[in-house]
Write an enzyme that holds these catalytic residues in place. Structure first.
Site, PDB file in Angstrom:
ATOM      1  N   CYS A 199      -4.606   0.338  -2.760  1.00 49.01           N
ATOM      2  CA  CYS A 199      -5.937  -0.164  -2.453  1.00 49.01           C
ATOM      3  C   CYS A 199      -5.819  -1.479  -1.692  1.00 49.01           C
ATOM      4  O   CYS A 199      -4.766  -2.116  -1.680  1.00 49.01           O
ATOM      5  CB  CYS A 199      -6.720  -0.451  -3.737  1.00 49.01           C
ATOM      6  SG  CYS A 199      -6.953   0.997  -4.756  1.00 49.01           S
ATOM      7  N   GLY A 259      -6.102   2.337   1.918  1.00 47.59           N
ATOM      8  CA  GLY A 259      -6.884   3.297   1.136  1.00 47.59           C
ATOM      9  C   GLY A 259      -7.949   3.926   2.006  1.00 47.59           C
ATOM     10  O   GLY A 259      -8.720   3.216   2.644  1.00 47.59           O
ATOM     11  N   ASN A 302      -6.861  -4.319  -6.843  1.00 48.10           N
ATOM     12  CA  ASN A 302      -5.726  -3.607  -6.256  1.00 48.10           C
ATOM     13  C   ASN A 302      -4.576  -3.662  -7.260  1.00 48.10           C
ATOM     14  O   ASN A 302      -4.122  -4.748  -7.610  1.00 48.10           O
ATOM     15  CB  ASN A 302      -5.333  -4.291  -4.935  1.00 48.10           C
ATOM     16  CG  ASN A 302      -4.039  -3.753  -4.343  1.00 48.10           C
ATOM     17  OD1 ASN A 302      -3.387  -4.450  -3.591  1.00 48.10           O
ATOM     18  ND2 ASN A 302      -3.654  -2.543  -4.662  1.00 48.10           N
ATOM     19  N   GLY A 303      -4.123  -2.479  -7.708  1.00 43.94           N
ATOM     20  CA  GLY A 303      -2.998  -2.438  -8.648  1.00 43.94           C
ATOM     21  C   GLY A 303      -3.251  -1.418  -9.730  1.00 43.94           C
ATOM     22  O   GLY A 303      -4.194  -0.624  -9.642  1.00 43.94           O
ATOM     23  N   CYS A 327       6.258  -6.166  -5.099  1.00 49.97           N
ATOM     24  CA  CYS A 327       6.628  -4.781  -4.741  1.00 49.97           C
ATOM     25  C   CYS A 327       7.366  -4.751  -3.404  1.00 49.97           C
ATOM     26  O   CYS A 327       6.765  -5.002  -2.352  1.00 49.97           O
ATOM     27  CB  CYS A 327       5.372  -3.920  -4.656  1.00 49.97           C
ATOM     28  SG  CYS A 327       5.701  -2.270  -4.038  1.00 49.97           S
ATOM     29  N   TYR A 368       7.182  -0.332   3.652  1.00 44.41           N
ATOM     30  CA  TYR A 368       6.298   0.701   4.191  1.00 44.41           C
ATOM     31  C   TYR A 368       4.803   0.394   4.173  1.00 44.41           C
ATOM     32  O   TYR A 368       4.107   0.646   5.154  1.00 44.41           O
ATOM     33  CB  TYR A 368       6.554   2.012   3.426  1.00 44.41           C
ATOM     34  CG  TYR A 368       5.560   3.111   3.697  1.00 44.41           C
ATOM     35  CD1 TYR A 368       5.421   3.650   4.971  1.00 44.41           C
ATOM     36  CD2 TYR A 368       4.756   3.609   2.680  1.00 44.41           C
ATOM     37  CE1 TYR A 368       4.502   4.653   5.221  1.00 44.41           C
ATOM     38  CE2 TYR A 368       3.833   4.620   2.925  1.00 44.41           C
ATOM     39  CZ  TYR A 368       3.710   5.133   4.194  1.00 44.41           C
ATOM     40  OH  TYR A 368       2.803   6.121   4.441  1.00 44.41           O
ATOM     41  N   CYS A 391      10.397  -6.367  -7.240  1.00 50.82           N
ATOM     42  CA  CYS A 391      10.567  -5.188  -8.095  1.00 50.82           C
ATOM     43  C   CYS A 391      11.337  -4.137  -7.285  1.00 50.82           C
ATOM     44  O   CYS A 391      11.018  -3.887  -6.120  1.00 50.82           O
ATOM     45  CB  CYS A 391       9.193  -4.634  -8.472  1.00 50.82           C
ATOM     46  SG  CYS A 391       9.255  -3.052  -9.338  1.00 50.82           S
ATOM     47  N   CYS A 436      11.602   1.587  -8.587  1.00 49.89           N
ATOM     48  CA  CYS A 436      11.596   2.992  -8.152  1.00 49.89           C
ATOM     49  C   CYS A 436      12.967   3.432  -7.618  1.00 49.89           C
ATOM     50  O   CYS A 436      13.201   4.622  -7.428  1.00 49.89           O
ATOM     51  CB  CYS A 436      10.491   3.253  -7.133  1.00 49.89           C
ATOM     52  SG  CYS A 436      10.372   2.023  -5.864  1.00 49.89           S
TER      53      CYS A 436
END
Ligand code: SF4
Length: 457
Positions: free
Chosen positions: A12, A40, A114-115, A248, A254, A444, A447
């Protein structure tokens, strides 16, 4: 699954404005949200404060469709917030569109978030046990219930109490009566910037939304920072610390627009460094560096500059191709990808192609792209990814498929190359990725490695 779009989904975007003197803030929100459309595309909305009332308008669709009415009429306001949404939590339903606006015992509140709140299920159970009735399936609504139910009489005390109970990712803008409040979680998962020009204060997920309005002086909202803006000016305070800062890294790989700054890094410059690092890791001799547009563009430029191999466009992206439906046959899936990306034969025929993209999710699109390039005469295709292998889901606002669906969980690079028909595949190792950013400990990487900075339910 949309087979023609195997990229990760954006989450978002938020924007907010405050002006002590009434100004056409809805129009500014239109332009800033338009700049954040990549974050978004499912719904858009704004709330603004006019003559002591908070007015909200939101709908499913893109900014240009939902909010174009705000370009034709001057609606002077003293505060305004806006949101573009992709549904990471909750479905794509109008009631989940934001901002969410309520009138409660603490005043008029409108919120754009957002999150993802990673302890949402526990908080939701607590609230329903105490009688809350939810209108949406979005985790954002929890925050408003918690503020309203707080025993603290004062709004700011109730807000602080609520925010200190949230875990996970929240970059937010909020209108409370005649003030605007800008909030970033203590881990700083999602970006958030604030700037000021000609008496108007603006906040946005990315700097491109501020620069669109010629606002070039801004700063990052710090992890854990809360900024209250009202007629008396700006006041900043901080939430309780919650462990290490964990921005992030995928925003830089990206999600963010290349002309933005996020986490005080240039997105374009960082992606170029990632491309250069890819070349240094494995200097394969190719004839031409070809990006997968648009996600591979910036890293491909960095790869070409570092290697001295010419950069050229070998794939054209059709910007008018929207979402496609699930395609039952291989031929239909191929056609769906061809609708979006199509080869330029003169760049490709007879060449050893270094194909650069940002990440590999399921491998379905890459498989079709490699076949497309080989059908157009490519002698060899070497796929280079400017992120490490994606192996774990995200609980902080990004829609990553299950572990079973992520190709890097079941296949090595050589097996992936064989599966997608490429001559080689290489990912940027995590350690090399860290060398591409300043203060690499403040990110972070869960992933890739499964080490989550917050305990996940
Ligand atoms: S898990 Fe991945 S996508 Fe999610 S916040 Fe961490 S780095 Fe970003």
């Amino acid at each position: 699954m949309d087979e023609s779009n195997d990229n990760l989904k954006h989450h978002c975007g938020v924007a907010g404005f405050f002006s002590a003197e009434p100004a056409n803030l809805p129009e500014k929100l239109f332009y800033s949200l338009f700049s954040l459309q990549h974050r978004g595309q499912e719904s858009a909305g704004i709330s603004y404060r006019k003559n002591g009332k908070t007015i909200t308008y939101k709908d499913l669709g893109m900014v240009s469709t939902v909010l174009s009415r705000y370009l034709t009429l001057d609606r002077h306001a003293t505060a305004g917030i806006g949101h573009v949404r992709y549904s990471t939590r909750g479905g794509n339903r109008l009631e989940n569109a934001q901002p969410i606006a309520v009138t409660c015992n603490k005043g008029d509140i409108a919120l754009a978030h957002n999150g993802n709140i990673s302890n949402a299920a526990k908080l939701h159970d607590e609230l329903t046990d105490s009688g809350s009735i939810f209108q949406t399936t979005s985790d954002t609504e929890l925050i408003l219930h918690m503020i309203a139910l707080s025993r603290k009489k004062d709004f700011y005390e109730a807000l602080m109490e609520t925010l200190n109970r949230l875990e996970g990712a929240f970059s937010m803008v909020l209108i409370h009566d005649d003030s605007m409040i800008v909030i970033r979680d203590p881990h700083g998962f999602r970006p958030l910037y604030i700037g000021m020009k000609n008496g108007v204060t603006a906040a946005a997920s990315e700097t491109c939304a501020l620069e669109t309005l010629n606002m070039t002086e801004y700063r990052q909202v710090e992890p854990g920072e809360i900024i209250i803006i009202d007629a008396e000016g700006q006041r900043s305070s901080f939430l309780n610390p919650a462990g290490k800062v964990s921005q992030c890294i995928f925003e830089l790989i990206y999600f963010a627009r290349p002309d933005s700054r996020v986490f005080d890094e240039s997105v374009h410059g960082t992606r170029k460094r990632m491309g250069a690092a890819l070349w240094k890791c494995d200097p394969v001799k190719g004839d031409v560096v070809v990006p997968v547009p648009d996600s591979g563009n910036n890293a491909a430029i960095g790869y070409a500059e570092a290697s001295g191999i010419p950069f050229d466009h070998g794939l054209t992206r059709n910007h008018y191709a929207g979402r496609s439906f699930i395609m039952p046959t291989t031929a239909q899936r191929e056609l769906a990808v061809r609708m979006k990306l199509h080869p330029i034969r003169e760049t490709i025929a007879g060449k050893k192609i270094i194909l650069v993209d940002d990440s590999l999710v399921r491998g379905t699109t890459s498989k079709i792209l490699v076949k497309m390039l080989k059908d157009a005469g490519a002698a060899e295709v070497h796929l280079r990814l400017s992120s490490p292998e994606l192996k774990w889901p995200c609980f902080f606002g990004i829609d990553i498929p299950t572990r079973e669906e992520l190709i890097s969980n079941s296949k090595s690079s050589n097996e992936i190359a064989e599966y997608i028909g490429a001559d080689s595949v290489m990912f940027l190792p995590v350690e090399k990725l860290k060398e591409c950013v300043n203060e690499s400990d403040n990110y972070c990487y869960a992933c890739f490695c499964g080490e989550y900075p917050v305990k996940v339910e």
